[in-house]
Design a protein around this motif. Structure first.
Motif, mmCIF file in Angstrom:
data_model
loop_
_atom_site.group_PDB
_atom_site.id
_atom_site.type_symbol
_atom_site.label_atom_id
_atom_site.label_comp_id
_atom_site.label_asym_id
_atom_site.label_seq_id
_atom_site.Cartn_x
_atom_site.Cartn_y
_atom_site.Cartn_z
ATOM 1 N N ASP A 112 0.279 4.366 -2.004
ATOM 2 C CA ASP A 112 0.992 3.250 -1.396
ATOM 3 C C ASP A 112 2.489 3.512 -1.568
ATOM 4 O OD1 ASP A 112 -1.366 2.095 -0.705
ATOM 5 O OD2 ASP A 112 -1.400 0.700 -2.387
ATOM 6 N N MET A 113 3.268 3.240 -0.511
ATOM 7 C CA MET A 113 4.626 3.761 -0.466
ATOM 8 C C MET A 113 5.651 2.751 0.002
ATOM 9 S SD MET A 113 3.759 7.352 1.400
ATOM 10 C CE MET A 113 2.286 8.267 0.930
ATOM 11 N N LYS A 114 6.901 3.070 -0.342
ATOM 12 C CA LYS A 114 8.040 2.373 0.225
ATOM 13 C C LYS A 114 9.158 3.384 0.427
ATOM 14 C CE LYS A 114 10.847 -1.805 -0.029
ATOM 15 N NZ LYS A 114 11.077 -3.095 -0.714
ATOM 16 N N ALA A 115 9.844 3.243 1.564
ATOM 17 C CA ALA A 115 10.890 4.183 1.926
ATOM 18 C C ALA A 115 12.262 3.558 1.741
ATOM 19 C CB ALA A 115 10.710 4.634 3.375
ATOM 20 N N GLY A 151 2.193 -3.189 -5.675
ATOM 21 C CA GLY A 151 3.267 -3.396 -4.717
ATOM 22 C C GLY A 151 4.551 -3.817 -5.399
ATOM 23 N N LEU A 152 4.415 -4.686 -6.399
ATOM 24 C CA LEU A 152 5.589 -5.106 -7.166
ATOM 25 C C LEU A 152 6.245 -3.909 -7.827
ATOM 26 C CD1 LEU A 152 7.440 -7.196 -8.488
ATOM 27 C CD2 LEU A 152 5.706 -7.474 -10.270
ATOM 28 N N ALA A 153 5.453 -3.004 -8.369
ATOM 29 C CA ALA A 153 6.007 -1.819 -9.024
ATOM 30 C C ALA A 153 6.793 -0.966 -8.041
ATOM 31 C CB ALA A 153 4.888 -0.994 -9.643
ATOM 32 N N ILE A 154 6.284 -0.843 -6.816
ATOM 33 C CA ILE A 154 7.001 -0.069 -5.802
ATOM 34 C C ILE A 154 8.349 -0.721 -5.501
ATOM 35 C CG2 ILE A 154 6.954 0.696 -3.396
ATOM 36 C CD1 ILE A 154 3.904 0.931 -3.657
ATOM 37 N N ASP A 155 8.346 -2.046 -5.357
ATOM 38 C CA ASP A 155 9.603 -2.754 -5.110
ATOM 39 C C ASP A 155 10.581 -2.545 -6.265
ATOM 40 O OD1 ASP A 155 8.931 -3.841 -2.601
ATOM 41 O OD2 ASP A 155 7.892 -5.535 -3.532
ATOM 42 N N ILE A 156 10.071 -2.589 -7.491
ATOM 43 C CA ILE A 156 10.904 -2.383 -8.667
ATOM 44 C C ILE A 156 11.482 -0.965 -8.675
ATOM 45 C CG2 ILE A 156 10.848 -2.123 -11.185
ATOM 46 C CD1 ILE A 156 8.803 -4.419 -11.201
ATOM 47 N N ALA A 157 10.655 0.016 -8.312
ATOM 48 C CA ALA A 157 11.113 1.407 -8.298
ATOM 49 C C ALA A 157 12.258 1.598 -7.309
ATOM 50 C CB ALA A 157 9.952 2.329 -7.951
ATOM 51 N N LEU A 158 12.123 1.033 -6.104
ATOM 52 C CA LEU A 158 13.181 1.181 -5.108
ATOM 53 C C LEU A 158 14.456 0.463 -5.561
ATOM 54 C CD1 LEU A 158 13.086 2.646 -2.299
ATOM 55 C CD2 LEU A 158 10.886 2.353 -3.440
#
Length: 354
Positions: free
Chosen positions: A220-223, A195-202
Motif C-alpha cells: 500500500d502506497m502514497k506518492a 494507512g495512518l502509518a503511510i500518512d505519517i511517513a510522508l
C-alpha cells in the motif's frame, strides 16, 4: 492528520499482515533528474516492520538528509508497532481494550483520541462495514494468532457475538478520558492504521524538505511529487491478480499527494473442509467477506483509503457504489471472485489492463 507522539508510528496489525498483499511497483526509477535539480539521485531503503516489508524511494539532492528522514520513519514505525499492536501487551490499544473489558475509563493522548474519532467517522461513513471495534470477532476467528488454520467458530458463537454488537461507535470521550458503554468492544485497527502509518511517513519526509518520494508498506502506497522530475510523470503502480498474485493484472498512475490501497481476500485466510475463510470480516454478519477478491482505492489520505478499501470489499458488487459515495471515494478498481473487473469511470482513466 495530526502528528502522533510516543504512540505514533504504525500499527500494521495482523488483520492485514501479508507479503502477498504487495502491489508491485512498476516504476523504473532511473535518470529521473530535472534540469534544475540534476544533483538529485534515487535513495532507496527497505526494512521489515509490522510483519511486512517497507520500501521507501526518495529523490533528493542531499543523501544525508534523505537517510536521516528514512531513519526517523523507521524509528516511528517501530514505536507505533509496539504501541498500537492489538495484542501487544503494554501497548496503548491493549491498555484501552483491557480498560473497556473491566468497565473502566482510561486517559489517552490527544493523538490517540483524534485517530479514534476519525476511525469512528469512517465507520459511520461506511455504514458500519468498516469497524475497528470488532477485535473480539477477529480473535474468535483466530486471526489474532500467527497461524490461521481453523476450524471456523460455531454458528452459536457468531450469534452470541452479534447479540452484543460491539462497535467503535460505543466509545466516548470526556476530555482525554476514554470510556465505552459496551464491554465487548475490542479495538483492532488492522483495517486502517497502516494507512495512518503511510500518512505519517510522508509527513516525516516532508518535514525534512523532501519533495519527491514513494512509500510502500506491504504494497500500500502514497506518492510525494513525481516519478519523473523533468517531465512530471506520475508514478506507475501495478495491481496484483488475485488468482495469481505473482503477476500484475493492471497498472495505474499515481500522482503526488495520492494514496493507493488494496484490500484482498486472497492475502490472509485458512481453508477448512474445502471452504476458504478470509480474514476480512463483515461486522453485520460475523462472517468473512466473499464477494470481491480485491478492491483497490485511490484517495488523498491513506487512512481513509485503507478504511474504504476494506468497507468496499465487504460491501460487495451489490452495495459498493452506495458505500463509495458515502465515503466520497471516486476511484475504485474491484475484482470479483470470478475474476470480473468492476471500476469507476474516474479510476478507468488511470488504469491500464495488462
Amino acid at each position: 492528520m495530526p502528528t502522533l507522539t510516543a504512540h505514533s508510528a504504525y500499527l500494521f496489525m495482523s488483520t492485514r499482515l501479508t507479503a502477498l498483499k504487495k502491489l508491485l511497483v512498476l516504476s523504473l526509477f532511473a535518470l529521473l533528474l530535472s534540469a534544475c535539480d540534476k544533483a538529485a539521485v534515487p535513495i532507496k531503503a527497505q526494512f521489515l516492520v509490522f510483519g511486512t516489508q517497507v520500501d521507501i524511494t526518495i529523490y533528493h539532492s542531499d543523501k544525508q538528509t534523505a537517510n536521516q528522514a528514512i531513519h526517523q520513519v523507521e524509528q516511528r514505525f517501530q514505536q507505533f508497532h509496539k504501541a498500537w499492536h492489538a495484542w501487544e501487551k503494554g501497548g496503548i490499544v491493549s491498555k484501552i481494550n483491557q480498560a473497556i473489558q473491566q468497565r473502566q475509563s482510561i486517559v489517552v493522548d490527544n493523538s490517540v483520541k483524534q485517530f479514534i474519532i476519525k476511525s469512528q467517522q469512517l465507520c459511520q461513513q461506511s455504514q458500519g462495514l468498516f469497524d475497528p471495534g470488532i477485535g473480539s470477532l477477529i480473535a474468535l476467528w483466530g486471526f489474532h494468532s500467527d497461524k490461521w488454520q481453523g476450524p471456523p467458530p460455531a454458528k452459536q458463537q457468531i450469534n452470541n457475538w452479534l447479540a452484543q454488537s460491539p462497535s467503535i461507535l460505543d466509545i466516548h470521550f470526556n476530555g482525554q478520558r476514554l470510556v465505552s458503554d459496551n464491554p465487548y468492544v475490542s479495538l483492532d485497527f488492522g483495517g486502517n492504521a497502516k494507512g495512518l502509518a503511510i500518512d505519517i511517513a510522508l509527513e516525516t519526509l516532508q518535514n525534512h524538505g523532501i519533495e519527491h518520494a514513494l512509500v510502500s508498506i506491504g504494497g500500500d502506497m502514497k506518492a510525494l511529487g513525481e516519478k519523473d522530475l523533468e517531465h512530471k510523470q506520475p508514478w506507475q503502480i501495478a495491481i496484483q491478480d488475485p488468482k495469481n498474485p505473482s503477476r500484475a493484472i493492471a497498472s495505474l498512475s499515481l500522482q503526488g499527494g495520492e494514496s493507493v490501497v488494496t484490500s484482498g481476500t486472497y492475502q490472509r485466510y485458512f481453508d477448512w473442509q474445502d471452504q476458504r475463510y478470509s480474514h476480512i470480516l463483515n461486522p453485520k454478519t460475523g462472517y468473512p467477506a466473499q464477494s470481491f477478491a480485491s478492491v483497490t482505492v485511490i484517495f488523498s489520505d491513506a487512512t481513509s483509503a485503507d478504511s474504504a478499501a476494506t468497507a468496499l470489499l465487504v460491501a460487495g458488487p451489490e452495495h459498493w457504489q452506495e458505500i463509495a459515495q458515502s465515503m466520497a471515494i471516486t476511484k475504485v478498481f474491484a475484482i470479483t471472485q470470478e475474476g470480473k473487473i468492476i471500476q469507476t469511470k474516474a479510476m478507468a482513466q488511470r488504469v491500464k489492463l495488462l
